[in-house]
Every structure is written in structure tokens, then in C-alpha cells.
Design a protein around this motif. Structure first.
Motif, PDB file in Angstrom:
ATOM      1  N   ARG A 168       0.837  -1.208   0.000  1.00 17.71           N
ATOM      2  CA  ARG A 168       0.000   0.000   0.000  1.00 17.71           C
ATOM      3  C   ARG A 168       0.863   1.246   0.000  1.00 17.71           C
ATOM      4  N   PRO A 169       1.723   1.426  -1.014  1.00 19.04           N
ATOM      5  CA  PRO A 169       2.588   2.610  -0.998  1.00 19.04           C
ATOM      6  C   PRO A 169       1.747   3.877  -1.091  1.00 19.04           C
ATOM      7  N   GLY A 170       2.167   4.879  -0.331  1.00 17.30           N
ATOM      8  CA  GLY A 170       1.466   6.162  -0.402  1.00 17.30           C
ATOM      9  C   GLY A 170       0.229   6.221   0.459  1.00 17.30           C
ATOM     10  N   LEU A 171      -0.230   5.086   0.951  1.00 18.66           N
ATOM     11  CA  LEU A 171      -1.437   5.101   1.807  1.00 18.66           C
ATOM     12  C   LEU A 171      -0.993   5.082   3.275  1.00 18.66           C
ATOM     13  N   PRO A 172      -1.756   5.733   4.152  1.00 17.75           N
ATOM     14  CA  PRO A 172      -1.410   5.676   5.579  1.00 17.75           C
ATOM     15  C   PRO A 172      -1.498   4.226   6.044  1.00 17.75           C
ATOM     16  N   PRO A 173      -0.640   3.835   7.003  1.00 16.90           N
ATOM     17  CA  PRO A 173      -0.674   2.441   7.446  1.00 16.90           C
ATOM     18  C   PRO A 173      -2.045   2.088   8.032  1.00 16.90           C
ATOM     19  N   LEU A 174      -2.457   0.858   7.830  1.00 19.76           N
ATOM     20  CA  LEU A 174      -3.718   0.379   8.386  1.00 19.76           C
ATOM     21  C   LEU A 174      -3.573   0.316   9.912  1.00 19.76           C
ATOM     22  N   PRO A 175      -4.575   0.810  10.674  1.00 23.97           N
ATOM     23  CA  PRO A 175      -4.458   0.719  12.135  1.00 23.97           C
ATOM     24  C   PRO A 175      -4.190  -0.727  12.551  1.00 23.97           C
ATOM     25  N   ARG A 176      -3.380  -0.860  13.586  1.00 23.76           N
ATOM     26  CA  ARG A 176      -2.975  -2.200  14.028  1.00 23.76           C
ATOM     27  C   ARG A 176      -4.190  -3.080  14.340  1.00 23.76           C
ATOM     28  N   TYR A 177      -5.226  -2.433  14.903  1.00 19.60           N
ATOM     29  CA  TYR A 177      -6.419  -3.215  15.260  1.00 19.60           C
ATOM     30  C   TYR A 177      -7.015  -3.897  14.026  1.00 19.60           C
ATOM     31  N   LEU A 178      -7.027  -3.158  12.904  1.00 17.01           N
ATOM     32  CA  LEU A 178      -7.616  -3.731  11.688  1.00 17.01           C
ATOM     33  C   LEU A 178      -6.740  -4.842  11.122  1.00 17.01           C
ATOM     34  N   VAL A 179      -5.431  -4.727  11.314  1.00 17.53           N
ATOM     35  CA  VAL A 179      -4.551  -5.798  10.852  1.00 17.53           C
ATOM     36  C   VAL A 179      -4.833  -7.068  11.655  1.00 17.53           C
ATOM     37  N   GLU A 180      -5.011  -6.896  12.980  1.00 21.87           N
ATOM     38  CA  GLU A 180      -5.400  -8.032  13.828  1.00 21.87           C
ATOM     39  C   GLU A 180      -6.678  -8.675  13.303  1.00 21.87           C
ATOM     40  N   ARG A 181      -7.634  -7.802  12.970  1.00 21.75           N
ATOM     41  CA  ARG A 181      -8.939  -8.314  12.534  1.00 21.75           C
ATOM     42  C   ARG A 181      -8.823  -9.057  11.209  1.00 21.75           C
ATOM     43  N   LEU A 182      -7.918  -8.580  10.323  1.00 25.70           N
ATOM     44  CA  LEU A 182      -7.695  -9.262   9.055  1.00 25.70           C
ATOM     45  C   LEU A 182      -7.336 -10.715   9.309  1.00 25.70           C
ATOM     46  N   LEU A 183      -6.514 -10.905  10.316  1.00 27.68           N
ATOM     47  CA  LEU A 183      -6.053 -12.233  10.664  1.00 27.68           C
ATOM     48  C   LEU A 183      -7.172 -13.052  11.308  1.00 27.68           C
ATOM     49  N   LEU A 184      -8.029 -12.367  12.099  1.00 30.83           N
ATOM     50  CA  LEU A 184      -9.040 -13.076  12.877  1.00 30.83           C
ATOM     51  C   LEU A 184     -10.339 -13.314  12.114  1.00 30.83           C
ATOM     52  N   ASP A 185     -10.621 -12.479  11.110  1.00 30.66           N
ATOM     53  CA  ASP A 185     -11.916 -12.536  10.431  1.00 30.66           C
ATOM     54  C   ASP A 185     -11.939 -13.652   9.404  1.00 30.66           C
ATOM     55  N   THR A 186     -12.465 -14.816   9.808  1.00 31.71           N
ATOM     56  CA  THR A 186     -12.474 -15.951   8.891  1.00 31.71           C
ATOM     57  C   THR A 186     -13.542 -15.812   7.816  1.00 31.71           C
ATOM     58  N   SER A 187     -14.461 -14.853   7.987  1.00 35.02           N
ATOM     59  CA  SER A 187     -15.494 -14.671   6.959  1.00 35.02           C
ATOM     60  C   SER A 187     -14.913 -14.012   5.706  1.00 35.02           C
ATOM     61  N   GLY A 188     -13.724 -13.432   5.828  1.00 40.20           N
ATOM     62  CA  GLY A 188     -13.075 -12.823   4.677  1.00 40.20           C
ATOM     63  C   GLY A 188     -13.594 -11.445   4.319  1.00 40.20           C
ATOM     64  N   TYR A 189     -14.506 -10.913   5.150  1.00 39.00           N
ATOM     65  CA  TYR A 189     -15.094  -9.619   4.813  1.00 39.00           C
ATOM     66  C   TYR A 189     -14.039  -8.523   4.752  1.00 39.00           C
TER      67      TYR A 189
END
Lengths: 85, 745
Positions: free
Chosen positions: B206-227
């Protein structure tokens, strides 16, 4: 269910939550089912180690969990195994 | 001259589990200054309020009650995005106020642990401490504060205790840009390592974009629905790359003994237990409270159901009977205003626009208010004392058969009074599919506005005979009309849940909150809030449609020669009346004048655009046994179905004032005498039934459509609702007419 209660504790340890009698309580041991359903149930407090009391069996049944009364459909609870107190 | 400093505004977002008293806290802090709207693009309600802290203006944002910040849909994403300041339409909150129920700290702390991980300044408000005390629970507050690292303020919002302390805590916390100390992650080491890994991968992708908040990165890992994966903007849209990364990470975590998503519950409940260890002491034996004893009766399958039926009957009685004097008063007020305008303005298009378009339009909106207020007053009491959840529990068994849940019962029942409060009451249904299905079938319940239509046609055409010696055929027809609506609603709900709203049902869990005395402040507040949101949101649309319908009925005008001929005849009669000496003659002449005026009005309506439209659609309505006059009346009743009675009055030359007993009977006579062009009687029993079935099933109520638009935040759903109901109404009416004619022949 009387036969289950008469069995030695090692065998009668785990029963589906829905089989608790009114007024009987137990500790949640296993939460089985598809990932998302289990996760949602856990978020609502149905987790391993939680104390549950059956108030009114049936579907939806009424249970007490952590001092709160909940109405839950039995289909959702069939995968929850409890250790009767 | 001093430079007036712009008063600094701050924003606080409220989050909490359902039934923690969050709305009460919101109401107590913001008072009457609140706005209810919708977040664009989703069905989530946007509720904001204002308060003053130390002379500074604060904005409060109320977020939907939730057990967890684990977004799996667009709707659930809103709360997380608001708190992280990621929504352009909402200011980034300076503080997050987390409402926590003192009686269920473990589960509430699950959410708190997620909120703390967002890394925003946070304050915890502890509610229902009095109830916890009653149950014998004690809390070591200083210790809890120390462990959580954020202010913890006990409050009793409905008694306004602790609000000042809460405001002070909010003001102090808001000055921090970041929380005093970065919260420790509750997750085990391997999980944190995988989160850091994905963070690094995303930084490259994601060059040029602000980093994704850490909480959302955690959720990416935890969200098995893939949403969430579909929610992340990536360079070159490398979605597969991200997915592969996440799958690999989950694989490694499973091997390390941290299976996803179970690791979250383990970690957060573990954290909650460590926070509460030595902080909470509970009595060994849970005390049986009076609430438990009450519950044994109120949720009993037999006694509970009987009490429920009695309570609902009482409310309905109140909604129907108490509202009548108020509705009459509003009617009289609107009529008085119209007379007043009539007196001061010269006859013409402008006067007609003001009286028949604007005043009648506004009157059509506010006449619903008494019913809405009374219904929401009672529902507010039942909700606040905790009974409504029991009612939903009792009704769940019945509603499951339609694929809905017990929570849909009260909204559908309310719709028998009026679909508007019914649709508004669906806000208690958390599941989006259930809520949409309930909204879409609610207008099929026979509301009170259908009654005039049924009454007129039944009295005119259904013979007053008794079936089997004692059941009146007229009453049976009325019951049949209600049954048509209910059965169709059941079928449509079932079909919608099988098609458009198909999908896995989320676990049906409803909290049955502890009983308490309803707070008058909360009840009245909810009542007015809902009443006003109806007037403000639906009123404008209803008003606009009323004016359009007025124009369709007003233009084009009769040719001057025709109008002059009528005027001449009326003037001649008035001269005769002047000359008449006895009262009887005057009365006879008055009756003649009224007939002439009604005829002139009828001529005008037939010539109008709407009258012409009726002729155009005549081939379409012929299979229903209708002629162009009934067709035109049906079109004219688009704003509100009860209007059809008045419109029939105008079109059949009786005049629009058909409401009095005499008028109704005159209209009944006119309808009985109406003929087709070839001399056959227009109305037969099958025709009357066909009209009634049409009005039982159609969506001829712009107020309901406006409320559906407001609640679903889209024009698509009200259009769909109108379309499917009109199609059902058309074919239902055709079936009744064709079958009825065939039986009669």
C-alpha cells in the motif's frame, strides 16, 4: 435423563447444554460448531469455563449466564457441552 | 475589540454491549439536543447529540450496541471506522466512552479490551452498580482503574448520579492525543508476531497510503469470513497475495497452538479474568430475586402467553380508542384552518393549492401522530421495564416458522394500528435480513386506514345476513380481509427469507434484562424522538406527494362555459332560496345546490389529469371488474389509501364530505346505483370484494413508503415494496373477481 445422573461421574461428565434440567447448572466445557457461530457465541460469553444455569428448557430456552438471563434457540446450543454441577 | 475565540468542540463516541443502558447515558448527557439520521450507504442509525462541558461544546456519537468489534459486514464496520476516525462524514472522536454493565464484567470487558486496542483515549462508565449491589457483588474500583489504566466512573444515568464526574473524566481524557500508556496486547507472542508480519507486508503493498491501524490488521487475521480482506485497498489489487499471506499466518498460528479465531476469545477472556482477579467478589449462592419469581410467570408458556395477549389487547384498545379524540381534534384543527384560509383568500388555484394541497398534506401527516405517540408510549414502558424482551422470547417459537425471530412480532403487531410505527419499531432487530424482511411485510398488516374502505364496501354490498345462524357475514368478510393480509405476509416473509435474504442465521440470543421501574424521562424521550423523526423525515416526502396529487386532480380546469353554466344554475337556486318562505323549501333548495356543486366537482375531477389517467388505465383494471372511475380513485389514493373513500365520493358526484353517517349512506346509495356504460350495475359483490382485496394488499400509503425509505436508507426498498404489493394486490383482486363472477354465474 435419570439414567445419566446415576452413571459414575467419569462417564456422565459432559452433556449437551440443552439436556440440563430446569434449575440445574453446569460449566461450559466444549463449544463445537462452525467457526463463525462458535466465535459469536464466545463473544456473547458462552465460553469454556462459563457457569450456566438452565431456567426453562425448550426452544428458545432460558438460561442464566454470568448473572444474566438469556433466551437462546436450542439449535444454537446443541454444540455446547457442559459439565453438570 | 477582542477576538472572539471559536468555542472549541470535542467529540465523544459511545460504545457498549446491548442492554447496558447506553441509550440512557446518551440521553442523560445530551438531553433533548439530539439528531437521528443514517450513515450513508448502510442501514446503521446515526445518532448524535450535544452537551456542554466547562463551557465547551461537545458532540456525542451513539454507536450501535454490540458484544464485539469484529466487523463482518458493512453495517458492523461503521462503529470501528467511526472510532478510528476513518469515516469522512463523522469527526474523529477525541474520547471513546465505553459503557460497561457492572453485573457482567467478564463479557463487557471483552469489548473493552477491543476498544483499548484501538489506541484511542478511553473512559469507562460503569452502569447498574445498584443492581450489582442488590445481588451482593462488591467491586474494588480503584484497583480496576489502576489495572485498566483508564478512568472508570460509576454512574446511574436515569437518576443523573455520577454524570458530572463522568464529564470531568471525559474532559481530562480528551486533552490527551494518545492514551496515557499504550495498552498491552492481550494476544500471545506468536499472534503478535504474525500481526507485525502482515503489517510489514501491507506497508509494501500500500505505498502512499497511511498504514492500516494495528487493530484492523489483527482483525484481518481473525476474520475468517473474509469480509475485511475485501475492505483493504491494495496496489494492483493484489487480493490473492494478501489472502495467501493470511492463510499462511493462520496455518503457522494453528501449529503454534493459537488457532484462529478461537485465540481471540481465549486471549480476551484471559485478559478480562486477570483484570478482575481480586477486584470482584460475588456471593457464593446467586440470590433468587423478585425478578426471577416474576419471570417464572411471565415467560410461562401458558400463563405468560395469556398475559402477553392481555397486555397487547390493552395497548391496542388504547391506540385505537385514545387516539380518536386526538385525531378528531387534529382533523377539526386542519378543517378550521382550511375554513379560515377559505374565508380570507379569493377563489383560485392558489387557494386550492394551500387548502387542498398544503393544509390537507400536512394534516395527512400529523393525523398519524396520536397513534404513533400512544403506541410508542406503551412500547417505551414495556421496553424500559424489561418486558418487551420477554414478549419476543415468548413469540420466537411462532415466528421461527416464517424464518423470522421473536423480535419481529411487536413491529408486525404494531402495524395493525399503522405500518409507520411498525416499521420504526424494527430497529430492535439486530439481524439485517430479519429486519428487512419485517419492514417489507409490515405494510401487509391491515392498518387502521384500511378500515374506512372495508366499512364502506361491506356496508354497501355484503348482505347483513347470518351464517350458520349466528356469525354475521359482514363481520366474517372483515375478518377475511385481515386474514388475507396476515397470510400473504407470512408467505412473502417465508419467500423473502428463502431468496433475497437467504443466508446463515446468526445465533439467536436475546438478553432478558433485569426488571426495573420504567423511567418516565426515558419513556417520554423515546416517544417524542420517534414521533419527531417521523414528522421530520417522512413529512417532507408526504407533503411533496400531496401537492403533486393535488395538481393532478386540479389541472386542467373545466372550460369556462361549463363552469359558468353550473355557476348560473347555482345562482338561480340561491335566488329562489332568498325568495322561499318556509324552512322546508329552503332545505330542498340547499340539497339541490349541494348536488349541483358535487356534480361540478365531479365534472372537474373527470377532466383532470388523474381522471384522464383513470380512462387510460381502464383496460388494465377491467379484469378486476373495475371501470375507469374506480381506477382513478385507486390512483388518487396513492398518498393514503383512506383517501379512496373521499375520492369515490367526488367521482360519483356525492361530494368529498362522505364521512358523516348520512354522507356514507349517500355514497353507498350512489355506489349501488352506479352503472357501466351499457347499463349493467357497476358494483357487484365480486367487484366490492376485488376492491377490498386490492386495498388489503396494496402499498397505497406514501407515509409508509417514506418511512421505509428512511429506515432502509435507500429508494430501492420502498420501490420494491410498492411494486411487489401492487402486483400482489392486482392479481389478488383479479382472482377474487374472476372466481367470484364464475361462482355467481
Amino acid at each position: 435423563m435419570s439414567s445419566v445422573a446415576e452413571l459414575p461421574p467419569s462417564v456422565a461428565e459432559l452433556i449437551p447444554l440443552t439436556l440440563l434440567r430446569p434449575g440445574q447448572s453446569g460449566t461450559v466445557d466444549q463449544v463445537l460448531g462452525t467457526g463463525d457461530l462458535v466465535h459469536r457465541l464466545r463473544e456473547m460469553g458462552l465460553r469454556r469455563g462459563a457457569m450456566i444455569e438452565m431456567i426453562r428448557p425448550g426452544s428458545p430456552c432460558m438460561i442464566r449466564l454470568d448473572g444474566h438471563t438469556l433466551g437462546i434457540r436450542s439449535t444454537e446450543l446443541s454444540g455446547i457441552l457442559v459439565r453438570p454441577a | 475589540m477582542s477576538i472572539a475565540a471559536e468555542p472549541q468542540t470535542r467529540t465523544v463516541a459511545l460504545i457498549g454491549n446491548p442492554n447496558t443502558g447506553k441509550s440512557t447515558v446518551f440521553g442523560a448527557l445530551s438531553g433533548v439536543q439530539q439528531r437521528v439520521g443514517n450513515y450513508p450507504g448502510v442501514t446503521v442509525e446515526k445518532k448524535t447529540g450535544r452537551m456542554t462541558v466547562d463551557g465547551k461544546r461537545w458532540t456525542l456519537i451513539d454507536l450501535p450496541g454490540t458484544y464485539s468489534l469484529a466487523p463482518r459486514s458493512l453495517d458492523e464496520m461503521v462503529a470501528v471506522d467511526v472510532m478510528l476516525g476513518r469515516r469522512p462524514d463523522t469527526p474523529k472522536p477525541d474520547v471513546i466512552l465505553c459503557i460497561v454493565d457492572a453485573n457482567n464484567l467478564e463479557r463487557n470487558l471483552y469489548l473493552v479490551s477491543q476498544v483499548l486496542e484501538l489506541g484511542r483515549p478511553t473512559v469507562v462508565a460503569l452502569t447498574m452498580t445498584d443492581l450489582a449491589e442488590d445481588r451482593g457483588t462488591t467491586l474494588d474500583l480503584p484497583k480496576l482503574r489502576e489495572r485498566l489504566g483508564v478512568p472508570v466512573v460509576p454512574i446511574r444515568a436515569h437518576k443523573r448520579i455520577g454524570l458530572d464526574a463522568l464529564k470531568t473524566a471525559l474532559a481530562e481524557t480528551a486533552t490527551q492525543e494518545q492514551p496515557a500508556s499504550a495498552p498491552e496486547s492481550p494476544f500471545p507472542e506468536p499472534f503478535q508476531g504474525e500481526v507485525a508480519r502482515i503489517e510489514a507486508w501491507l506497508a509494501d503493498a500500500r505505498p502512499g497510503l497511511p498504514p492500516l491501524p494495528r487493530y484492523l490488521v489483527e482483525r484481518l487475521l481473525l476474520d475468517t469470513s473474509g469480509y475485511l480482506e475485501g475492505h483493504v485497498a491494495l496496489k494492483n489489487g493484489n487480493v490473492e497475495g494478501l489472502h495467501a499471506e493470511i492463510l499462511a499466518a493462520r496455518q503457522r498460528l494453528a501449529e503454534a497452538g493459537c488457532p484462529v479465531p478461537a485465540v481471540e476469545a481465549m486471549a480476551r477472556y484471559g485478559w478480562a479474568a486477570s483484570m478482575l482477579d481480586g477486584v470482584v467478589t460475588r456471593p457464593d449462592e446467586p440470590r433468587v430475586t423478585s425478578g426471577d419469581r416474576v419471570d417464572r410467570v411471565l415467560t410461562h408458556r401458558v400463563w405468560g402467553t395469556l398475559i402477553f395477549v392481555a397486555v397487547m389487547a390493552l395497548i391496542f384498545q388504547a391506540v385505537f380508542t385514545w387516539s380518536i379524540p386526538l385525531m378528531d381534534l387534529i382533523d377539526a384543527g386542519v378543517g378550521g384552518l382550511a375554513t379560515l384560509v377559505e374565508g380570507v383568500m379569493a377563489e383560485g388555484a392558489l387557494r386550492s393549492l394551500i387548502i387542498d394541497g398544503m393544509i390537507a398534506g400536512v394534516g395527512g401527516v400529523i393525523v398519524f401522530l396520536p397513534q404513533i405517540f400512544i403506541l410508542f408510549f406503551f412500547l417505551g414502558i414495556l421496553e424500559d421495564c424489561g418486558y418487551l424482551a420477554r414478549a419476543a422470547y415468548l413469540m420466537d417459537r411462532l415466528m421461527t416458522r416464517l424464518g423470522l425471530s421473536g423480535k419481529s412480532f411487536i413491529p408486525l403487531l404494531s402495524s395493525f394500528a399503522c405500518a409507520i410505527p411498525g416499521v420504526m419499531a424494527t430497529r430492535v432487530i439486530e439481524d439485517r435480513r430479519d429486519r428487512m424482511t419485517t419492514i417489507l411485510v409490515a405494510p401487509l398488516m391491515s392498518c387502521s386506514a384500511r378500515l374506512p374502505v372495508y366499512t364502506l364496501l361491506i356496508a354497501a354490498f355484503i348482505p347483513p345476513v347470518a351464517v350458520a345462524g349466528f356469525v354475521s357475514l359482514q363481520a366474517m368478510t372483515m375478518v377475511a380481509m385481515y386474514a388475507v393480509g396476515v397470510i400473504t405476509a407470512a408467505a412473502v416473509a417465508w419467500a423473502l427469507k428463502k431468496t433475497a435474504f437467504k443466508g446463515p442465521t446468526p445465533p439467536f440470543v436475546m438478553e432478558l434484562p433485569a426488571y426495573k421501574w420504567p423511567s418516565p424521562r426515558v419513556v417520554l424521550h423515546r416517544m417524542f424522538e420517534r414521533g419527531w423523526s417521523f414528522v421530520r423525515r417522512a413529512g417532507t416526502i408526504i407533503f411533496a406527494v400531496s401537492i403533486v396529487m393535488w395538481a393532478l386532480l386540479y389541472f386542467p380546469r373545466l372550460p369556462e362555459s361549463t363552469e359558468a353554466a353550473f355557476a348560473q344554475q347555482i345562482a338561480a337556486l340561491e335566488d329562489q332560496r332568498e325568495a322561499a318562505d318556509d324552512a322546508e323549501a329552503v332545505e330542498a333548495i340547499d340539497a339541490q345546490i349541494a348536488t349541483l356543486e358535487a356534480r361540478a366537482d365531479g365534472e372537474q375531477k373527470r377532466l383532470s389529469l388523474l381522471g384522464r389517467a383513470g380512462r387510460v388505465i381502464e383496460p388494465v383494471v377491467r379484469p378486476l371488474g373495475w371501470d375507469w372511475r374506480i381506477g382513478a380513485a385507486a390512483i388518487a389514493s396513492f398518498p393514503a389509501r383512506e383517501v379512496v373513500v373521499a375520492t369515490l365520493g367526488v367521482i360519483f358526484d356525492v361530494g368529498s364530505d362522505v364521512e358523516g353517517e348520512e354522507g356514507a349512506s349517500r355514497l353507498q346509495v350512489a355506489l349501488r346505483e352506479a352503472e357501466h356504460r351499457d347499463g349493467r350495475p357497476l358494483f357487484t359483490i365480486p367487484v366490492a370484494l376485488s376492491i377490498m382485496v386490492f386495498f388489503a394488499l396494496c402499498a397505497q400509503c406514501v407515509s409508509t413508503l417514506a418511512v421505509i425509505r428512511r429506515e432502509t436508507n435507500s429508494w430501492g426498498w420502498p420501490l420494491f415494496c410498492f411494486a411487489y404489493m401492487t402486483v400482489l394486490a392486482y392479481f389478488g383482486a383479479m382472482l377474487v373477481y374472476q372466481v367470484g363472477t364464475w361462482i355467481a354465474a
